[in-house]
Design a protein around this motif. Structure first.
Motif, PDB file in Angstrom:
ATOM      1  N   GLU A 146       0.817  -1.214   0.000  1.00 54.99           N
ATOM      2  CA  GLU A 146       0.000   0.000   0.000  1.00 54.99           C
ATOM      3  C   GLU A 146       0.851   1.265   0.000  1.00 54.99           C
ATOM      4  OE1 GLU A 146      -3.348   1.986   2.824  1.00 54.99           O
ATOM      5  OE2 GLU A 146      -3.450  -0.162   2.476  1.00 54.99           O
ATOM      6  N   ARG A 147       1.845   1.342   0.883  1.00 46.64           N
ATOM      7  CA  ARG A 147       2.766   2.475   0.928  1.00 46.64           C
ATOM      8  C   ARG A 147       4.209   2.006   0.922  1.00 46.64           C
ATOM      9  NH1 ARG A 147       0.740   7.319   4.794  1.00 46.64           N
ATOM     10  NH2 ARG A 147      -0.782   8.064   3.300  1.00 46.64           N
ATOM     11  N   MET A 148       4.532   1.214   1.963  1.00 48.49           N
ATOM     12  CA  MET A 148       5.886   0.727   2.116  1.00 48.49           C
ATOM     13  C   MET A 148       5.862  -0.511   2.996  1.00 48.49           C
ATOM     14  SD  MET A 148       9.129   2.158   4.253  1.00 48.49           S
ATOM     15  CE  MET A 148       8.360   1.528   5.714  1.00 48.49           C
ATOM     16  N   SER A 149       6.737  -1.447   2.712  1.00 49.46           N
ATOM     17  CA  SER A 149       6.950  -2.566   3.623  1.00 49.46           C
ATOM     18  C   SER A 149       8.443  -2.688   3.859  1.00 49.46           C
ATOM     19  CB  SER A 149       6.364  -3.864   3.064  1.00 49.46           C
ATOM     20  OG  SER A 149       7.106  -4.294   1.952  1.00 49.46           O
ATOM     21  N   PHE A 150       8.791  -3.195   5.032  1.00 50.83           N
ATOM     22  CA  PHE A 150      10.187  -3.345   5.398  1.00 50.83           C
ATOM     23  C   PHE A 150      10.307  -4.616   6.204  1.00 50.83           C
ATOM     24  CE2 PHE A 150      13.843  -2.480   8.241  1.00 50.83           C
ATOM     25  CZ  PHE A 150      14.801  -2.190   7.290  1.00 50.83           C
ATOM     26  N   GLU A 151      11.109  -5.568   5.728  1.00 52.23           N
ATOM     27  CA  GLU A 151      11.236  -6.830   6.447  1.00 52.23           C
ATOM     28  C   GLU A 151      12.622  -7.427   6.242  1.00 52.23           C
ATOM     29  OE1 GLU A 151       9.134 -10.247   4.214  1.00 52.23           O
ATOM     30  OE2 GLU A 151       8.002  -8.442   3.712  1.00 52.23           O
ATOM     31  N   ARG A 152      13.026  -8.212   7.223  1.00 51.39           N
ATOM     32  CA  ARG A 152      14.300  -8.913   7.132  1.00 51.39           C
ATOM     33  C   ARG A 152      14.122 -10.120   6.219  1.00 51.39           C
ATOM     34  NH1 ARG A 152      18.064 -11.476  11.893  1.00 51.39           N
ATOM     35  NH2 ARG A 152      19.777 -11.968  10.489  1.00 51.39           N
ATOM     36  N   LEU A 153      15.097 -10.334   5.360  1.00 53.38           N
ATOM     37  CA  LEU A 153      15.063 -11.487   4.469  1.00 53.38           C
ATOM     38  C   LEU A 153      15.682 -12.681   5.163  1.00 53.38           C
ATOM     39  CD1 LEU A 153      16.183  -9.901   1.109  1.00 53.38           C
ATOM     40  CD2 LEU A 153      13.922 -10.690   1.721  1.00 53.38           C
ATOM     41  N   SER A 154      15.114 -13.827   4.902  1.00 50.43           N
ATOM     42  CA  SER A 154      15.591 -15.061   5.498  1.00 50.43           C
ATOM     43  C   SER A 154      15.686 -16.125   4.428  1.00 50.43           C
ATOM     44  CB  SER A 154      14.604 -15.499   6.586  1.00 50.43           C
ATOM     45  OG  SER A 154      14.901 -16.787   7.029  1.00 50.43           O
ATOM     46  N   LEU A 155      16.706 -16.940   4.522  1.00 50.95           N
ATOM     47  CA  LEU A 155      16.834 -18.063   3.594  1.00 50.95           C
ATOM     48  C   LEU A 155      16.084 -19.283   4.092  1.00 50.95           C
ATOM     49  CD1 LEU A 155      20.598 -17.819   2.609  1.00 50.95           C
ATOM     50  CD2 LEU A 155      18.610 -17.080   1.307  1.00 50.95           C
ATOM     51  N   GLU A 156      15.567 -19.221   5.316  1.00 53.10           N
ATOM     52  CA  GLU A 156      14.893 -20.383   5.902  1.00 53.10           C
ATOM     53  C   GLU A 156      13.484 -20.611   5.372  1.00 53.10           C
ATOM     54  OE1 GLU A 156      16.733 -18.311   8.267  1.00 53.10           O
ATOM     55  OE2 GLU A 156      18.288 -19.746   7.732  1.00 53.10           O
ATOM     56  N   ASN A 157      12.880 -19.589   4.788  1.00 53.17           N
ATOM     57  CA  ASN A 157      11.523 -19.792   4.284  1.00 53.17           C
ATOM     58  C   ASN A 157      11.393 -19.195   2.890  1.00 53.17           C
ATOM     59  OD1 ASN A 157      11.105 -16.998   4.532  1.00 53.17           O
ATOM     60  ND2 ASN A 157      10.428 -17.206   6.628  1.00 53.17           N
ATOM     61  N   ASN A 158      10.294 -19.465   2.262  1.00 51.99           N
ATOM     62  CA  ASN A 158      10.049 -18.960   0.912  1.00 51.99           C
ATOM     63  C   ASN A 158       9.106 -17.773   0.940  1.00 51.99           C
ATOM     64  OD1 ASN A 158      11.659 -20.821  -0.370  1.00 51.99           O
ATOM     65  ND2 ASN A 158      10.024 -22.331  -0.529  1.00 51.99           N
ATOM     66  N   GLN A 159       9.410 -16.812   1.796  1.00 47.14           N
ATOM     67  CA  GLN A 159       8.549 -15.642   1.865  1.00 47.14           C
ATOM     68  C   GLN A 159       8.581 -14.894   0.535  1.00 47.14           C
ATOM     69  OE1 GLN A 159      10.596 -14.071   5.197  1.00 47.14           O
ATOM     70  NE2 GLN A 159      11.841 -12.684   4.010  1.00 47.14           N
ATOM     71  N   PRO A 160       7.475 -14.293   0.165  1.00 45.75           N
ATOM     72  CA  PRO A 160       7.474 -13.554  -1.097  1.00 45.75           C
ATOM     73  C   PRO A 160       8.319 -12.294  -0.968  1.00 45.75           C
ATOM     74  CG  PRO A 160       5.395 -13.281   0.043  1.00 45.75           C
ATOM     75  CD  PRO A 160       6.192 -14.281   0.820  1.00 45.75           C
ATOM     76  N   GLN A 161       9.071 -11.999  -1.991  1.00 44.47           N
ATOM     77  CA  GLN A 161       9.864 -10.783  -1.998  1.00 44.47           C
ATOM     78  C   GLN A 161       9.525  -9.958  -3.213  1.00 44.47           C
ATOM     79  OE1 GLN A 161      11.910 -13.744  -1.973  1.00 44.47           O
ATOM     80  NE2 GLN A 161      12.075 -13.843   0.232  1.00 44.47           N
ATOM     81  N   SER A 162       9.494  -8.676  -2.999  1.00 48.37           N
ATOM     82  CA  SER A 162       9.371  -7.760  -4.111  1.00 48.37           C
ATOM     83  C   SER A 162      10.793  -7.408  -4.512  1.00 48.37           C
ATOM     84  CB  SER A 162       8.626  -6.523  -3.634  1.00 48.37           C
ATOM     85  OG  SER A 162       8.736  -5.510  -4.573  1.00 48.37           O
ATOM     86  N   PHE A 163      11.136  -7.616  -5.730  1.00 48.79           N
ATOM     87  CA  PHE A 163      12.468  -7.223  -6.170  1.00 48.79           C
ATOM     88  C   PHE A 163      12.525  -7.252  -7.666  1.00 48.79           C
ATOM     89  CE2 PHE A 163      16.400  -5.756  -4.840  1.00 48.79           C
ATOM     90  CZ  PHE A 163      17.412  -6.280  -5.611  1.00 48.79           C
ATOM     91  N   SER A 164      13.670  -6.993  -8.173  1.00 45.72           N
ATOM     92  CA  SER A 164      13.896  -6.689  -9.563  1.00 45.72           C
ATOM     93  C   SER A 164      13.631  -7.838 -10.502  1.00 45.72           C
ATOM     94  CB  SER A 164      15.324  -6.222  -9.729  1.00 45.72           C
ATOM     95  OG  SER A 164      15.348  -4.908 -10.105  1.00 45.72           O
ATOM     96  N   HIS A 165      13.440  -7.506 -11.608  1.00 42.25           N
ATOM     97  CA  HIS A 165      13.136  -8.048 -12.890  1.00 42.25           C
ATOM     98  C   HIS A 165      13.498  -9.512 -13.147  1.00 42.25           C
ATOM     99  CE1 HIS A 165      12.483  -3.781 -13.241  1.00 42.25           C
ATOM    100  NE2 HIS A 165      13.613  -3.686 -12.602  1.00 42.25           N
ATOM    101  N   HIS A 166      14.715  -9.917 -12.879  1.00 46.17           N
ATOM    102  CA  HIS A 166      15.106 -11.282 -13.220  1.00 46.17           C
ATOM    103  C   HIS A 166      15.596 -12.086 -12.022  1.00 46.17           C
ATOM    104  CE1 HIS A 166      14.600 -10.270 -17.398  1.00 46.17           C
ATOM    105  NE2 HIS A 166      15.344  -9.219 -17.206  1.00 46.17           N
ATOM    106  N   VAL A 167      15.987 -11.420 -10.966  1.00 48.54           N
ATOM    107  CA  VAL A 167      16.539 -12.078  -9.783  1.00 48.54           C
ATOM    108  C   VAL A 167      15.847 -11.498  -8.559  1.00 48.54           C
ATOM    109  CG1 VAL A 167      18.639 -12.405  -8.414  1.00 48.54           C
ATOM    110  CG2 VAL A 167      18.785 -12.358 -10.902  1.00 48.54           C
ATOM    111  N   ASN A 168      15.401 -12.389  -7.661  1.00 46.85           N
ATOM    112  CA  ASN A 168      14.804 -11.834  -6.450  1.00 46.85           C
ATOM    113  C   ASN A 168      15.860 -11.670  -5.366  1.00 46.85           C
ATOM    114  OD1 ASN A 168      15.047 -14.236  -4.940  1.00 46.85           O
ATOM    115  ND2 ASN A 168      13.017 -14.926  -5.546  1.00 46.85           N
ATOM    116  N   ALA A 169      15.514 -10.933  -4.333  1.00 40.69           N
ATOM    117  CA  ALA A 169      16.469 -10.600  -3.278  1.00 40.69           C
ATOM    118  C   ALA A 169      16.988 -11.838  -2.559  1.00 40.69           C
ATOM    119  CB  ALA A 169      15.821  -9.636  -2.299  1.00 40.69           C
ATOM    120  N   ALA A 170      16.142 -12.844  -2.352  1.00 44.59           N
ATOM    121  CA  ALA A 170      16.580 -14.057  -1.658  1.00 44.59           C
ATOM    122  C   ALA A 170      17.697 -14.761  -2.433  1.00 44.59           C
ATOM    123  CB  ALA A 170      15.402 -14.996  -1.432  1.00 44.59           C
ATOM    124  N   THR A 171      17.641 -14.728  -3.746  1.00 43.73           N
ATOM    125  CA  THR A 171      18.697 -15.323  -4.562  1.00 43.73           C
ATOM    126  C   THR A 171      20.011 -14.581  -4.355  1.00 43.73           C
ATOM    127  OG1 THR A 171      17.093 -16.039  -6.206  1.00 43.73           O
ATOM    128  CG2 THR A 171      19.399 -15.917  -6.921  1.00 43.73           C
TER     129      THR A 171
END
Length: 93
Positions: free
Chosen positions: A14-39
């Motif tokens: 809606e406006r902004m989200s801020f969260e810590r990334l973790s490799l332990e789960n498959n949480q959805p990430q918003s990120f760029s075009h061909h590679v996501n932040a978890a990668t």
């Protein structure tokens, strides 16, 4: 670096989200075009063997047409996000 923050535009917040990334789960990430932040986090962890904490900050965007200006709504969201991140960095460094 001890901390890395990815910042990206998103259609799903809606406006902004801020969260810590973790490799332990498959949480959805918003990120760029061909590679996501978890990668990228996984690659950095393997390549550099660090204990870096990774975060993602998604800013709501409402017009993704090619251009050189932000809409007023997106500009306001970006300014609020800069204020939030500045305060967060000051409190966490």
């Amino acid at each position: 670096f001890n901390t890395v923050i990815f910042v990206d535009a998103s259609l799903t917040v809606e406006r902004m989200s801020f969260e810590r990334l973790s490799l332990e789960n498959n949480q959805p990430q918003s990120f760029s075009h061909h590679v996501n932040a978890a990668t990228l986090v996984g690659l950095a962890t393997i390549l550099y063997a660090t204990n870096t904490q990774f975060y993602i900050c998604a800013i709501s965007g409402n017009n993704f047409q090619i251009g050189n200006t932000l809409s007023e709504k997106t500009r306001n969201n970006a300014l609020q996000t800069v204020s939030f991140l500045t305060e967060w960095i000051q409190l966490n460094s």
